[in-house]
Design a protein around this motif. Structure first.
Motif, PDB file in Angstrom:
ATOM      1  N   PHE A 159     -17.359 -19.662 -21.724  1.00  0.00           N
ATOM      2  CA  PHE A 159     -15.902 -19.652 -21.803  1.00  0.00           C
ATOM      3  C   PHE A 159     -15.344 -18.228 -21.773  1.00  0.00           C
ATOM      4  O   PHE A 159     -14.419 -17.922 -21.012  1.00  0.00           O
ATOM      5  N   LEU A 160     -15.897 -17.338 -22.571  1.00  0.00           N
ATOM      6  CA  LEU A 160     -15.359 -15.982 -22.682  1.00  0.00           C
ATOM      7  C   LEU A 160     -15.595 -15.166 -21.414  1.00  0.00           C
ATOM      8  O   LEU A 160     -14.701 -14.458 -20.947  1.00  0.00           O
ATOM      9  N   THR A 161     -16.803 -15.246 -20.848  1.00  0.00           N
ATOM     10  CA  THR A 161     -17.073 -14.467 -19.640  1.00  0.00           C
ATOM     11  C   THR A 161     -16.273 -14.992 -18.450  1.00  0.00           C
ATOM     12  O   THR A 161     -15.739 -14.209 -17.654  1.00  0.00           O
ATOM     13  N   THR A 162     -16.163 -16.319 -18.332  1.00  0.00           N
ATOM     14  CA  THR A 162     -15.417 -16.906 -17.222  1.00  0.00           C
ATOM     15  C   THR A 162     -13.928 -16.626 -17.362  1.00  0.00           C
ATOM     16  O   THR A 162     -13.250 -16.295 -16.372  1.00  0.00           O
ATOM     17  N   ARG A 163     -13.410 -16.724 -18.561  1.00  0.00           N
ATOM     18  CA  ARG A 163     -11.980 -16.480 -18.777  1.00  0.00           C
ATOM     19  C   ARG A 163     -11.618 -15.031 -18.455  1.00  0.00           C
ATOM     20  O   ARG A 163     -10.583 -14.760 -17.846  1.00  0.00           O
ATOM     21  N   ALA A 164     -12.483 -14.092 -18.872  1.00  0.00           N
ATOM     22  CA  ALA A 164     -12.223 -12.687 -18.562  1.00  0.00           C
ATOM     23  C   ALA A 164     -12.185 -12.454 -17.053  1.00  0.00           C
ATOM     24  O   ALA A 164     -11.350 -11.698 -16.548  1.00  0.00           O
ATOM     25  N   SER A 165     -13.069 -13.117 -16.326  1.00  0.00           N
ATOM     26  CA  SER A 165     -13.082 -12.980 -14.875  1.00  0.00           C
ATOM     27  C   SER A 165     -11.838 -13.594 -14.239  1.00  0.00           C
ATOM     28  O   SER A 165     -11.248 -13.035 -13.312  1.00  0.00           O
ATOM     29  N   LEU A 166     -11.409 -14.748 -14.750  1.00  0.00           N
ATOM     30  CA  LEU A 166     -10.216 -15.397 -14.216  1.00  0.00           C
ATOM     31  C   LEU A 166      -8.965 -14.552 -14.456  1.00  0.00           C
ATOM     32  O   LEU A 166      -8.070 -14.495 -13.607  1.00  0.00           O
ATOM     33  N   LEU A 167      -8.899 -13.888 -15.603  1.00  0.00           N
ATOM     34  CA  LEU A 167      -7.723 -13.070 -15.915  1.00  0.00           C
ATOM     35  C   LEU A 167      -7.620 -11.848 -15.006  1.00  0.00           C
ATOM     36  O   LEU A 167      -6.536 -11.314 -14.806  1.00  0.00           O
ATOM     37  N   SER A 168      -8.756 -11.397 -14.484  1.00  0.00           N
ATOM     38  CA  SER A 168      -8.735 -10.239 -13.590  1.00  0.00           C
ATOM     39  C   SER A 168      -8.691 -10.628 -12.115  1.00  0.00           C
ATOM     40  O   SER A 168      -8.685  -9.764 -11.248  1.00  0.00           O
ATOM     41  N   ALA A 187      -9.262 -24.195  -2.072  1.00  0.00           N
ATOM     42  CA  ALA A 187      -8.979 -22.792  -2.389  1.00  0.00           C
ATOM     43  C   ALA A 187      -9.823 -22.340  -3.579  1.00  0.00           C
ATOM     44  O   ALA A 187     -10.329 -21.208  -3.606  1.00  0.00           O
ATOM     45  N   PHE A 188      -9.983 -23.220  -4.560  1.00  0.00           N
ATOM     46  CA  PHE A 188     -10.821 -22.877  -5.719  1.00  0.00           C
ATOM     47  C   PHE A 188     -12.269 -22.697  -5.283  1.00  0.00           C
ATOM     48  O   PHE A 188     -12.935 -21.732  -5.689  1.00  0.00           O
ATOM     49  N   ARG A 189     -12.757 -23.614  -4.435  1.00  0.00           N
ATOM     50  CA  ARG A 189     -14.163 -23.560  -4.020  1.00  0.00           C
ATOM     51  C   ARG A 189     -14.455 -22.352  -3.145  1.00  0.00           C
ATOM     52  O   ARG A 189     -15.504 -21.704  -3.283  1.00  0.00           O
ATOM     53  N   ARG A 190     -13.532 -22.004  -2.249  1.00  0.00           N
ATOM     54  CA  ARG A 190     -13.795 -20.947  -1.268  1.00  0.00           C
ATOM     55  C   ARG A 190     -13.367 -19.559  -1.746  1.00  0.00           C
ATOM     56  O   ARG A 190     -13.886 -18.556  -1.246  1.00  0.00           O
ATOM     57  N   VAL A 191     -12.438 -19.484  -2.687  1.00  0.00           N
ATOM     58  CA  VAL A 191     -11.922 -18.184  -3.112  1.00  0.00           C
ATOM     59  C   VAL A 191     -12.250 -17.893  -4.569  1.00  0.00           C
ATOM     60  O   VAL A 191     -12.892 -16.888  -4.899  1.00  0.00           O
ATOM     61  N   THR A 192     -11.802 -18.783  -5.464  1.00  0.00           N
ATOM     62  CA  THR A 192     -11.964 -18.509  -6.892  1.00  0.00           C
ATOM     63  C   THR A 192     -13.421 -18.577  -7.331  1.00  0.00           C
ATOM     64  O   THR A 192     -13.907 -17.682  -8.032  1.00  0.00           O
ATOM     65  N   LEU A 193     -14.130 -19.619  -6.930  1.00  0.00           N
ATOM     66  CA  LEU A 193     -15.499 -19.815  -7.399  1.00  0.00           C
ATOM     67  C   LEU A 193     -16.424 -18.644  -7.043  1.00  0.00           C
ATOM     68  O   LEU A 193     -17.182 -18.187  -7.915  1.00  0.00           O
ATOM     69  N   PRO A 194     -16.399 -18.133  -5.787  1.00  0.00           N
ATOM     70  CA  PRO A 194     -17.256 -16.966  -5.514  1.00  0.00           C
ATOM     71  C   PRO A 194     -16.913 -15.750  -6.371  1.00  0.00           C
ATOM     72  O   PRO A 194     -17.789 -14.941  -6.688  1.00  0.00           O
ATOM     73  N   GLN A 195     -15.635 -15.621  -6.738  1.00  0.00           N
ATOM     74  CA  GLN A 195     -15.228 -14.481  -7.547  1.00  0.00           C
ATOM     75  C   GLN A 195     -15.732 -14.581  -8.982  1.00  0.00           C
ATOM     76  O   GLN A 195     -16.096 -13.571  -9.603  1.00  0.00           O
ATOM     77  N   ILE A 196     -15.728 -15.791  -9.532  1.00  0.00           N
ATOM     78  CA  ILE A 196     -16.096 -15.947 -10.946  1.00  0.00           C
ATOM     79  C   ILE A 196     -17.552 -16.359 -11.135  1.00  0.00           C
ATOM     80  O   ILE A 196     -18.018 -16.422 -12.280  1.00  0.00           O
ATOM     81  N   GLN A 526     -10.236  -7.014 -28.418  1.00  0.00           N
ATOM     82  CA  GLN A 526     -10.519  -6.231 -27.222  1.00  0.00           C
ATOM     83  C   GLN A 526      -9.894  -6.884 -25.998  1.00  0.00           C
ATOM     84  O   GLN A 526      -9.344  -6.200 -25.134  1.00  0.00           O
ATOM     85  N   GLU A 527      -9.979  -8.227 -25.938  1.00  0.00           N
ATOM     86  CA  GLU A 527      -9.382  -8.924 -24.794  1.00  0.00           C
ATOM     87  C   GLU A 527      -7.875  -8.729 -24.778  1.00  0.00           C
ATOM     88  O   GLU A 527      -7.269  -8.490 -23.732  1.00  0.00           O
ATOM     89  N   ARG A 528      -7.227  -8.792 -25.966  1.00  0.00           N
ATOM     90  CA  ARG A 528      -5.785  -8.603 -26.041  1.00  0.00           C
ATOM     91  C   ARG A 528      -5.391  -7.194 -25.588  1.00  0.00           C
ATOM     92  O   ARG A 528      -4.412  -7.005 -24.875  1.00  0.00           O
ATOM     93  N   ASP A 529      -6.193  -6.198 -25.980  1.00  0.00           N
ATOM     94  CA  ASP A 529      -5.906  -4.826 -25.576  1.00  0.00           C
ATOM     95  C   ASP A 529      -6.042  -4.662 -24.068  1.00  0.00           C
ATOM     96  O   ASP A 529      -5.238  -3.981 -23.433  1.00  0.00           O
ATOM     97  N   ARG A 530      -7.071  -5.294 -23.502  1.00  0.00           N
ATOM     98  CA  ARG A 530      -7.244  -5.194 -22.048  1.00  0.00           C
ATOM     99  C   ARG A 530      -6.097  -5.863 -21.315  1.00  0.00           C
ATOM    100  O   ARG A 530      -5.592  -5.352 -20.312  1.00  0.00           O
ATOM    101  N   ASN A 531      -5.677  -7.019 -21.815  1.00  0.00           N
ATOM    102  CA  ASN A 531      -4.561  -7.715 -21.168  1.00  0.00           C
ATOM    103  C   ASN A 531      -3.278  -6.893 -21.244  1.00  0.00           C
ATOM    104  O   ASN A 531      -2.520  -6.819 -20.278  1.00  0.00           O
ATOM    105  N   ALA A 532      -3.038  -6.290 -22.404  1.00  0.00           N
ATOM    106  CA  ALA A 532      -1.837  -5.468 -22.555  1.00  0.00           C
ATOM    107  C   ALA A 532      -1.871  -4.273 -21.607  1.00  0.00           C
ATOM    108  O   ALA A 532      -0.863  -3.899 -21.004  1.00  0.00           O
ATOM    109  N   GLU A 533      -3.057  -3.680 -21.456  1.00  0.00           N
ATOM    110  CA  GLU A 533      -3.184  -2.540 -20.553  1.00  0.00           C
ATOM    111  C   GLU A 533      -2.948  -2.957 -19.106  1.00  0.00           C
ATOM    112  O   GLU A 533      -2.291  -2.266 -18.336  1.00  0.00           O
ATOM    113  N   THR A 534      -3.493  -4.144 -18.762  1.00  0.00           N
ATOM    114  CA  THR A 534      -3.314  -4.630 -17.393  1.00  0.00           C
ATOM    115  C   THR A 534      -1.849  -4.916 -17.099  1.00  0.00           C
ATOM    116  O   THR A 534      -1.319  -4.570 -16.033  1.00  0.00           O
TER     117      THR A 534
END
Length: 538
Positions: A159-168, A187-196, A526-534
């Motif tokens: 959950f945590l590793t996948t969510r971090a990838s989805l947020l970026s 679109a999820f299968r061809r674009v999102t899935l290879p990314q995450i 740490q995740e909140r800080d990264r999101n705020a920075e982004t």
């Protein structure tokens, strides 16, 4: 050339030579420290060699292969189930219009704060504890029970590793696919899935390694896996046989690492992006009110159930809940605190030369020193404990069953957490600040003390905190290596579990859950800080 210029040139050469000598010395120190961390694990080979020709017979014995196959099957089932639970929850909390997304993110991540053996302890007791209140709860045990409990408490890795990838993830890539008449699923299968996919694989790797090395949960669920098999042979004074089994378990770990590296390194089909346009939002429509049922169900089983059971244990009286001769003492908490603090401090001292050199050098020796400690991190706790028992008895008998040996085991097991945190902080230091300090006449040590160290202190503190928290929860290494009459919270819980005095486990279980929850606070902060920075970037 004037005399002043010659003197200045000579001074620069001396400074360069001194800098090169310091760099070489730091690299050699990092390599020596890394070797010291890995060396005891190699002592398993010494015990195995003493078996001679019997080693092959033991390794290929039907009972050995049967238990090994059961362990691998448990790893496969838990890993697949964790992906099926963790990945949808990551999509739900990162990319959909579900209400109260922040709340469901916390609920979905918090099961990681509960040691799985505490969850298993509560689940196997739930039927008898809830039956007097007329609340039906099935009796859960065996392979299916172990798989269910382990899934509940390990899916947050995915959950945590996948969510971090989805947020970026760059939402414009998915939008481009939709404009080309791709369906949402395509679109999820061809674009999102290879990314995450690398992030999912990284989380799945953590789940697989945890499941393979877990000792407490299968034991409580009464399913024999390789960790229990090793422990039983060790207790039967078959140290050489236990060492052989440990090497077999370590070999399975190496196979898992190799499989993950192939998946994680495969970026075929991935798309490059030149920018970030914010996170994608999937409109769930009326389904957004039903979607929270998934995190609610998971949270109820993984969090509410064990906390409720421990609460009942605190107030319930009767057979099986009396203190007997095993009354809880806060000295057990002090012992846990003492050895965990020592491990955290020692890990920082060990990690500093390795992390600093790997962050500032491209040498192969520095890179090897950075990666070598991960061998201990990947080794199951029972394997590490057997190796250190053999090493101490054969080489340093005075260390057997002592606090220094236990602390060393924690350092070997968890120092990569400190190395990674310190190295990341060091890489973020602007080297121009260090160079400015040097031009003002500061030595390299003074520049490090006045510039680099204050900037990496947060990383040092985070690494120390993670080592402390994971040391508090470590069970198999603590059981095998603790000094005599030196109980900690986890060993006390194990003793009362063996005696059936469930109620006595309530206080230490609550303490461990609270302490473990602090690690999740660090991760989510740490995740909140990264999101705020982004979000603050133009």
């Amino acid at each position: 050339m004037t005399i002043a210029e010659r003197l200045r040139a000579a001074g620069e050469r001396i400074a360069t030579d001194e800098g090169a000598a310091i760099d070489t010395g730091l690299t050699l120190l990092a390599a020596a420290v890394a070797a010291a961390l890995v060396l005891p694990l190699g002592w398993l080979l010494v015990d195995v060699l003493s078996l001679g020709g019997r080693a092959v017979d033991f390794a290929l014995a039907p009972v050995t292969l049967r238990v090994l196959a059961r362990s691998v099957a448990l790893v496969a089932v838990v890993t697949a189930a964790s992906v099926l639970v963790g990945a949808p929850l990551a999509v739900l909390t990162a990319q959909t219009t579900v209400p109260f997304r922040r709340l469901w993110t916390i609920v979905a991540a918090l099961p990681l704060a509960v040691p799985s053996y505490l969850g298993a302890f509560a689940v196997v007791s739930a039927h008898s504890a809830l039956d007097p209140f007329g609340i039906p709860f099935p009796r859960i045990s065996g392979f299916a029970g172990a798989a269910a409990v382990l899934t509940l408490y390990t899916y947050p890795y995915v959950f945590l590793t996948t969510r971090a990838s989805l947020l970026s993830l760059d939402a414009s890539l998915v939008e481009a696919a939709r404009t080309l008449n791709c369906s949402r699923w395509e679109a999820f299968r061809r674009v999102t899935l290879p990314q995450i996919a690398p992030a999912v694989a990284a989380g799945a790797l953590l789940v697989a390694l945890y499941t393979l090395s877990d000792f407490g949960t299968p034991n409580i669920m009464r399913v024999e896996v390789f960790t229990q098999f090793i422990y039983a042979r060790y207790n039967a004074f078959m140290r050489d046989y236990a060492a052989l089994l440990s090497l077999q378990l370590f070999a399975v770990t190496a196979v898992i690492l190799a499989l993950e590296s192939r998946i994680g390194a495969d970026d075929a089909g991935a798309y490059a992006s030149s920018g970030h346009r914010g996170a994608l939002r999937i409109d769930l429509g009326r389904w957004r009110y039903l979607a929270p049922l998934l995190p609610i169900a998971v949270g109820a089983l993984a969090l509410v159930l064990p906390v409720g059971i421990y609460g009942l244990w605190l107030v319930q009286r009767g057979p099986g809940y009396a203190a007997g001769s095993m009354a809880f003492s806060w000295s057990y908490g002090w012992h846990s605190l003492y050895v965990s603090l020592l491990a955290a401090g020692a890990s920082v001292l060990v990690a500093l030369p390795i992390a600093l050199r790997s962050a500032t050098s491209n040498s192969r020796l520095a890179a090897l020193a950075d990666r070598a400690p991960y061998v201990g991190y990947a080794a199951p706790g029972i394997v590490l404990a057997i190796a250190l028992v053999s090493f101490s008895l054969d080489v340093l008998p005075a260390l057997y069953k002592t606090v220094p040996l236990l602390v060393f085991a924690y350092v070997v097991r968890f120092v990569p957490q400190a190395i990674g945190s310190i190295r990341t902080s060091t890489l973020q230091v602007d080297q121009r600040l260090v160079e400015a300090a040097r031009t003002l006449g500061r030595s390299r040590f003074e520049a490090f003390r006045s510039v680099t160290l204050p900037l990496i202190i947060p990383g040092v503190a985070t690494g120390a905190a993670l080592v402390f928290l994971t040391s508090m929860k470590e069970l198999p290494a603590t059981l095998l290596l603790r000094p005599l009459r030196f109980d900690t919270l986890v060993t006390y819980i194990w003793r009362v579990k063996e005696a059936g005095l469930y109620g006595q486990a309530a206080i230490p279980a609550f303490v461990l859950i609270v302490v473990s929850a602090l690690s999740m606070a660090v991760i989510l902060a740490q995740e909140r800080d990264r999101n705020a920075e982004t979000e603050s970037r133009p």
